[in-house]
Design a protein around this motif. Structure first.
Motif, PDB file in Angstrom:
ATOM      1  N   GLU A 190      47.428  -4.632  17.430  1.00 56.61           N
ATOM      2  CA  GLU A 190      47.953  -5.739  18.224  1.00 56.61           C
ATOM      3  C   GLU A 190      46.833  -6.716  18.588  1.00 56.61           C
ATOM      4  OE1 GLU A 190      50.887  -7.926  20.283  1.00 56.61           O
ATOM      5  OE2 GLU A 190      51.156  -6.114  19.070  1.00 56.61           O
ATOM      6  N   ARG A 249      46.610 -10.554  17.085  1.00 60.64           N
ATOM      7  CA  ARG A 249      46.633 -11.711  17.978  1.00 60.64           C
ATOM      8  C   ARG A 249      45.357 -12.539  17.855  1.00 60.64           C
ATOM      9  NH1 ARG A 249      50.589 -11.896  21.800  1.00 60.64           N
ATOM     10  NH2 ARG A 249      52.006 -10.105  21.845  1.00 60.64           N
ATOM     11  N   SER A 271      45.440 -16.514  16.619  1.00 60.42           N
ATOM     12  CA  SER A 271      45.234 -17.468  17.701  1.00 60.42           C
ATOM     13  C   SER A 271      43.949 -18.244  17.478  1.00 60.42           C
ATOM     14  CB  SER A 271      45.164 -16.725  19.041  1.00 60.42           C
ATOM     15  OG  SER A 271      43.948 -15.996  19.125  1.00 60.42           O
TER      16      SER A 271
END
Length: 234
Positions: A51, A55, A59
């Protein structure tokens, strides 16, 4: 690679993205081990690491990198700490991966690898992270050298030399393995010196990809090699 990613900042170019993804693929295990040392079980740590990396890759988090985060390991660990503090509980409520593509990491072996790591009850999680990082650097460098030696038919020589690459064995202690390989002590000593040189070159090249400034390579090498021999406090 990492210096390029730092310069890219908020740039979303595919080149910067691929560089960051490549570094994450190579250095994910210390992150996983860090999460495990926070008391989380294997599958929970696997989900958390995936995770976090998903991310990060999806991002503009790299844009927040500052000069003091020039070392890639420091940047990653700081970002992971923030993630564990601010994001993890919310992320657990979402679908695994949060809809982001997951990296094909070898988590099936991670639990066993973690269980084989040296016991470190007195080390801080950050010290253990650095040691795991350093061990990974050394293992990758030695694996690459092993492949080189085996390709040139010198696999047996590599196995003997690799067992002597650390420390300062005297000429007398080198005579026996040299004779076993049908080499003179001098020739064996030269071969050991060359292996150490090649190992140093590979480690420098690997470290150079994880610092923002080439002038930091020597200091980072000293820090990571020292981390391998870190001893628990107390």
């Amino acid at each position: 690679q990492w210096s390029m990613v730092l310069r890219a900042g908020s740039d979303t170019s595919s080149q910067a993205g691929l560089a960051l993804e490549g570094l994450c693929r190579r250095y994910w295990f210390p992150l996983y081990a860090y999460v495990r040392r926070q008391g989380r079980a294997h599958h929970e740590a696997e989900d958390c690491t995936q995770e976090f990396l998903a991310r990060l890759l999806a991002s503009a988090g790299v844009a927040a990198a500052r000069p003091e985060r020039g070392r890639f390991r420091t940047f990653l660990l700081t970002a992971l700490r923030n993630f564990l503090t601010n994001e993890w509980h919310r992320a657990r409520a979402e679908k695994r991966g949060g809809g982001f593509p997951l990296l094909p990491l070898e988590f099936e072996d991670a639990d066993q690898t973690f269980s084989r790591e040296p016991a470190d009850p007195g080390l801080t999680p950050e010290q253990a992270f650095d040691r795991s990082w350093a061990l990974g650097l050394i293992e990758r460098a030695l694996a690459g050298l092993r492949a080189e030696y085996e390709k040139s038919g010198r696999g047996t020589l590599f196995v003997v030399l690799a067992s002597l690459v650390w420390g300062n064995p005297g000429a007398e202690s080198l005579a026996e393995p040299a004779a076993r390989l049908g080499m003179t002590t001098h020739a064996f000593t030269v071969a050991l010196h060359r292996l150490r040189q090649r190992l140093g070159q590979r480690l420098r090249a690997d470290v150079a990809e994880t610092v923002a400034d080439g002038a930091e390579v020597d200091g980072e090498l000293r820090h990571l090699i020292a981390a391998v021999s870190a001893r628990p406090h107390g």
